[in-house]
Motif scaffolding. Structure first.
Motif, PDB file in Angstrom:
ATOM      1  N   UNK A  85      66.203  48.404  37.076  1.00  0.00           N
ATOM      2  CA  UNK A  85      67.055  49.604  36.801  1.00  0.00           C
ATOM      3  C   UNK A  85      68.218  49.399  35.891  1.00  0.00           C
ATOM      4  N   UNK A  86      68.806  47.825  35.707  1.00  0.00           N
ATOM      5  CA  UNK A  86      69.859  47.742  35.006  1.00  0.00           C
ATOM      6  C   UNK A  86      69.422  47.249  33.468  1.00  0.00           C
ATOM      7  N   UNK A  87      68.103  46.838  33.500  1.00  0.00           N
ATOM      8  CA  UNK A  87      67.458  46.435  32.274  1.00  0.00           C
ATOM      9  C   UNK A  87      66.078  46.857  31.912  1.00  0.00           C
ATOM     10  N   UNK A  88      65.959  48.105  31.702  1.00  0.00           N
ATOM     11  CA  UNK A  88      64.645  48.692  31.769  1.00  0.00           C
ATOM     12  C   UNK A  88      63.553  48.240  30.631  1.00  0.00           C
ATOM     13  N   UNK A  89      64.165  47.801  29.577  1.00  0.00           N
ATOM     14  CA  UNK A  89      63.430  46.992  28.667  1.00  0.00           C
ATOM     15  C   UNK A  89      62.809  45.652  29.161  1.00  0.00           C
ATOM     16  N   UNK A  90      63.251  45.056  29.837  1.00  0.00           N
ATOM     17  CA  UNK A  90      62.756  43.714  30.316  1.00  0.00           C
ATOM     18  C   UNK A  90      61.279  43.981  30.997  1.00  0.00           C
ATOM     19  N   UNK A  91      60.250  43.426  30.622  1.00  0.00           N
ATOM     20  CA  UNK A  91      58.945  43.540  31.337  1.00  0.00           C
ATOM     21  C   UNK A  91      58.888  42.555  32.489  1.00  0.00           C
ATOM     22  N   UNK A  92      58.230  42.940  33.577  1.00  0.00           N
ATOM     23  CA  UNK A  92      58.375  42.217  34.865  1.00  0.00           C
ATOM     24  C   UNK A  92      56.953  41.714  35.449  1.00  0.00           C
ATOM     25  N   UNK A  93      56.787  40.671  35.403  1.00  0.00           N
ATOM     26  CA  UNK A  93      55.361  40.344  36.353  1.00  0.00           C
ATOM     27  C   UNK A  93      56.042  39.756  37.765  1.00  0.00           C
ATOM     28  N   UNK A  94      55.213  40.077  38.682  1.00  0.00           N
ATOM     29  CA  UNK A  94      55.487  39.579  40.064  1.00  0.00           C
ATOM     30  C   UNK A  94      54.518  38.706  40.657  1.00  0.00           C
ATOM     31  N   UNK A  95      54.725  37.550  41.034  1.00  0.00           N
ATOM     32  CA  UNK A  95      53.773  36.648  41.582  1.00  0.00           C
ATOM     33  C   UNK A  95      53.814  36.915  43.430  1.00  0.00           C
ATOM     34  N   UNK A  96      52.753  37.017  43.627  1.00  0.00           N
ATOM     35  CA  UNK A  96      52.824  37.188  45.125  1.00  0.00           C
ATOM     36  C   UNK A  96      51.833  36.376  45.804  1.00  0.00           C
ATOM     37  N   UNK A  97      51.743  35.757  47.055  1.00  0.00           N
ATOM     38  CA  UNK A  97      51.142  34.778  47.606  1.00  0.00           C
ATOM     39  C   UNK A  97      49.705  35.304  48.095  1.00  0.00           C
ATOM     40  N   UNK A  98      49.734  36.703  48.607  1.00  0.00           N
ATOM     41  CA  UNK A  98      48.305  37.091  48.926  1.00  0.00           C
ATOM     42  C   UNK A  98      48.178  38.622  48.331  1.00  0.00           C
ATOM     43  N   UNK A  99      47.311  39.121  47.844  1.00  0.00           N
ATOM     44  CA  UNK A  99      47.178  40.312  47.245  1.00  0.00           C
ATOM     45  C   UNK A  99      46.896  41.378  48.296  1.00  0.00           C
ATOM     46  N   UNK A 100      47.633  41.784  49.281  1.00  0.00           N
ATOM     47  CA  UNK A 100      47.459  42.810  50.279  1.00  0.00           C
ATOM     48  C   UNK A 100      47.766  44.011  49.391  1.00  0.00           C
ATOM     49  N   UNK A 101      47.333  45.183  50.063  1.00  0.00           N
ATOM     50  CA  UNK A 101      47.915  46.498  49.761  1.00  0.00           C
ATOM     51  C   UNK A 101      49.161  46.670  49.738  1.00  0.00           C
TER      52      UNK A 101
END
Length: 354
Positions: A85-101
């Motif tokens: 919301x504060x820095x929309x130009x920054x691309x984000x990749x989120x790491x998750x432990x398990x790929x649940x829905x």
């Protein structure tokens, strides 16, 4: 399989990356591994509390953030949402432990352009970062299905039969969809630049034209029309079969009842009878927090006035009753909205209001 938007050309410079893994060791290992790739430049490895300040100061191209941090579940998702919301130009990749829905949809809702599961290889992570930095979306086949299911499940006026939908004006369509998706009149007003009174008028006309009496019948109508006979959502069924108990809470919440605001906030937090929506949950819980604080001040002042008019022994007896009532208060003890909303007709929800 990966989802891609139109890719840009290959970056002329190394992608500047901020890493925020779940602990210091994770940060170090990722920084060392990704730092060997000439496509990447690691600008910082951050603790959760430092993400926003580092992004402001160093302006990375991409933030690689863990969904969870040690000792702080889902803190990464909260940081990602604020960062986006504060820095929309920054691309984000989120790491998750398990790929649940739930984890995948939550990550994309919080601003991720890519979701990476920890059971995949580091070479896959490098590909994910490279693709996301080019403006693409990184999602495997299962992730794509989760996203499509979420889109299909979103209430929309587009699914209602033409004869009814044609009666609604473009603005009425906007108001109707947002109402069915769980937004309050104030939230709708803020988003659309209207007054709350105008929103109420729009909803009145929408209900009249579509033949429903409240926003939960509207929600049920949209699900039924969009999904056909197969629609059997517990939340919708519960809302319609039990006399719309959550609607009673929502009405009371909009009228300023602190207890009702708390219940509606819980309902949005867990997706019970309404869409699971962190922003709506935050809105209602903050109102409940602020309202209870003000209510506490006013109650305390009135109690102090009454102390001079009531016998000390009677006050002591009343204090014991108050303590017992607080220990048994279902509103304070409950952690789930279902415990508050599931009420028989002999025990209506609003009796919990304090």
């Amino acid at each position: 399989m990966r989802l891609h938007s139109s890719p840009s050309s290959t970056p002329a410079q190394a992608v500047r990356i901020l890493i925020a893994d779940r602990n210091r060791m994770g940060n170090q290992l990722l920084a060392e591994s990704l730092g060997r790739d000439p496509r990447f430049e690691i600008v910082a490895a951050a603790a959760p509390s430092d993400i926003l300040s580092i992004v402001t100061n160093l302006q990375p191209d991409l933030a690689l953030i863990s969904a969870d941090f040690d000792g702080a579940g889902k803190k990464g998702l909260q940081n990602a949402r604020t960062l986006k919301s504060r820095n929309p130009a920054v691309r984000i990749v989120i790491m998750v432990e398990v790929s649940t829905r739930e984890s995948v949809i939550a990550a994309f809702r919080c601003g991720a352009a890519g979701v990476f599961c920890r059971n995949e290889s580091l070479s896959e992570l490098a590909s994910c970062i490279d693709r996301v930095s080019r403006g693409e979306i990184w999602a495997n086949k299962n992730h794509s299905e989760f996203l499509l299911e979420a889109l299909r499940a979103t209430p929309s006026c587009e699914g209602i039969e033409a004869g009814k939908i044609e009666q609604l004006s473009p603005r009425e369509l906007q108001v109707a969809e947002r109402a069915a998706q769980g937004e309050s009149n104030k939230q709708i007003a803020d988003r659309l630049g209207l007054s709350e009174h105008t929103v109420k008028n729009y909803l009145f006309h929408v209900f009249e034209k579509l033949g429903v009496s409240n926003r939960f019948e509207l929600l049920f109508l949209m699900f039924k029309e969009c999904n056909g006979p197969a629609t059997d959502r517990a939340a919708v069924t519960l809302a319609t079969e039990q006399g719309h108990p959550i609607e009673t809470y929502l009405t009371a919440a909009e009228e300023g009842s602190v207890a009702a605001q708390f219940v509606v906030g819980l309902a949005h937090l867990e997706g019970y009878c309404v869409e699971k929506n962190g922003l709506s949950a935050y809105y209602w819980l903050r109102l409940a927090e602020a309202g209870s604080h003000e209510l506490g001040h006013r109650s305390r002042a009135l109690v102090e006035q009454l102390r001079g008019d009531v016998n000390a022994h009677e006050i002591e007896a009343l204090e014991h009753r108050v303590s017992r009532a607080i220990r048994n208060n279902k509103l304070l003890k409950s952690q789930r909205p279902a415990e508050l909303i599931r009420r028989s007709e002999d025990s209506p929800p609003l009796r919990l209001a304090i």
